[in-house]
Design a protein around this motif. Structure first.
Motif, PDB file in Angstrom:
ATOM      1  N   UNK A  47       1.227   3.957  11.695  1.00 61.28           N
ATOM      2  CA  UNK A  47       1.174   3.550  13.107  1.00 61.28           C
ATOM      3  C   UNK A  47       2.409   2.734  13.499  1.00 61.28           C
ATOM      4  N   UNK A  48       2.730   1.727  12.688  1.00 63.20           N
ATOM      5  CA  UNK A  48       3.823   0.835  13.053  1.00 63.20           C
ATOM      6  C   UNK A  48       5.176   1.511  13.099  1.00 63.20           C
ATOM      7  N   UNK A  49       5.529   2.219  12.017  1.00 65.13           N
ATOM      8  CA  UNK A  49       6.849   2.847  11.956  1.00 65.13           C
ATOM      9  C   UNK A  49       6.836   4.231  12.596  1.00 65.13           C
ATOM     10  N   UNK A  50       5.934   5.084  12.130  1.00 65.36           N
ATOM     11  CA  UNK A  50       5.974   6.490  12.552  1.00 65.36           C
ATOM     12  C   UNK A  50       5.620   6.657  14.031  1.00 65.36           C
ATOM     13  N   UNK A  51       4.534   6.041  14.454  1.00 61.73           N
ATOM     14  CA  UNK A  51       4.080   6.271  15.825  1.00 61.73           C
ATOM     15  C   UNK A  51       4.741   5.323  16.833  1.00 61.73           C
TER      16      UNK A  51
ATOM     17  N   UNK B 103       0.829  -1.201   0.000  1.00 59.30           N
ATOM     18  CA  UNK B 103       0.000   0.000   0.000  1.00 59.30           C
ATOM     19  C   UNK B 103       0.864   1.252   0.000  1.00 59.30           C
ATOM     20  N   UNK B 104       0.373   2.343  -0.576  1.00 55.56           N
ATOM     21  CA  UNK B 104       1.076   3.615  -0.417  1.00 55.56           C
ATOM     22  C   UNK B 104       1.169   3.981   1.067  1.00 55.56           C
ATOM     23  N   UNK B 105       2.210   4.713   1.443  1.00 56.12           N
ATOM     24  CA  UNK B 105       2.397   5.063   2.851  1.00 56.12           C
ATOM     25  C   UNK B 105       1.190   5.784   3.424  1.00 56.12           C
ATOM     26  N   UNK B 106       0.523   6.593   2.611  1.00 51.64           N
ATOM     27  CA  UNK B 106      -0.647   7.343   3.053  1.00 51.64           C
ATOM     28  C   UNK B 106      -1.744   6.437   3.604  1.00 51.64           C
ATOM     29  N   UNK B 107      -1.812   5.208   3.097  1.00 56.60           N
ATOM     30  CA  UNK B 107      -2.895   4.285   3.461  1.00 56.60           C
ATOM     31  C   UNK B 107      -2.419   3.141   4.347  1.00 56.60           C
ATOM     32  N   UNK B 108      -1.145   3.142   4.680  1.00 59.64           N
ATOM     33  CA  UNK B 108      -0.552   1.981   5.335  1.00 59.64           C
ATOM     34  C   UNK B 108      -0.495   2.128   6.851  1.00 59.64           C
ATOM     35  N   UNK B 109      -1.154   1.226   7.558  1.00 59.69           N
ATOM     36  CA  UNK B 109      -1.067   1.207   9.019  1.00 59.69           C
ATOM     37  C   UNK B 109       0.342   0.802   9.465  1.00 59.69           C
TER      38      UNK B 109
END
Length: 245
Positions: free
Chosen positions: A12-16, A2-8
């Motif tokens: 959530x997993x990487x960024x948050x 999925x594009x990063x814009x739509x990817x949990x």
């Protein structure tokens, strides 16, 4: 996949979780071709919010904005967007709002009377002048046998507001009263005003605005260029240039 814009996994997993980022996440425009073509803006908006984004952007078409709004309302009613998810997003937005107000007050006096000045007007005019792109030709000597063709500016989204007080055709008629000015639109009346009387003019000064939304502007320009010297200017900048021959 999925594009990063739509990817949990990404939001959530990487960024948050992995990077411990707790600020707001704002998508790019969901009407971009890579998203719109494969997912549709409404479905992408829901996917993005469920993946962890806080704000979704739809920057051009009102009907698409309305479709996103309806889809998100339906998702909330169906339980796909929960109160807990929305409360979490609202909390992040609230923290950002408080921070931005503190940041603003650090550099600006909220009580100061910010009003237009000659310097502000000069800078504003310079920005406008530099935003106009010459597609081809240079501004010629203006005579009574010069025809101006210019569209009314139009909004492509609610954020742009209205342009009722900023009419280029009206300004041209005011500043060049000896010349004819045609307001550009895709109507038989406009075509007649341009092409039925084109032989009486020596040259045409032609302005375009948001060509990708109203491509007839390019068609008219090409027709005029086949008959008269044409001086063509784009008021929406470089984005219009690739659409010309």
């Amino acid at each position: 996949s999925l594009p990063s814009t739509l990817s949990r996994n990404v939001i959530t997993g990487i960024l948050r979780e992995r990077m411990s980022y707790d600020g707001i996440v704002i998508t790019d425009d969901l009407e971009m071709e890579a998203i719109k073509k494969y997912f549709g803006a409404a479905d992408a908006a829901l996917r993005s919010l469920r993946a962890g984004a806080d704000v979704v952007l739809c920057c051009h078409t009102r009907s698409t904005q309305e479709a996103i709004f309806e889809a998100l309302c339906g998702a909330y009613e169906a339980g796909e967007l929960t109160d807990a998810m929305l409360d979490e997003k609202a909390a992040r937005l609230g923290r950002f709002r408080a921070f931005s107000q503190t940041y603003r007050n650090r550099f600006f006096d909220p009580a100061a009377p910010y009003v237009c000045s000659e310097e502000h007007n000069r800078i504003q005019q310079e920005i406008v002048d530099r935003s106009i792109q010459t597609v081809y030709g240079t501004l010629p000597e203006i005579t009574e046998r010069t025809l101006f063709v210019a569209p009314e500016a139009f909004s492509v989204n609610a954020a742009e507001g209205t342009f009722s007080e900023r009419s280029l055709p009206a300004l041209l008629r005011r500043d060049f009263p000896a010349c004819d000015t045609v307001t550009l639109n895709d109507t038989p009346e406009c075509r007649a005003a341009i092409f039925d009387r084109l032989d009486k003019y020596d040259k045409v000064v032609y302005f375009t605005y948001n060509v990708n939304y109203r491509p007839y502007q390019v068609r008219y320009a090409n027709e005029i260029a086949g008959r008269k010297p044409l001086y063509l200017f784009s008021m929406k900048g470089k984005a219009d240039l690739s659409l010309y021959d």
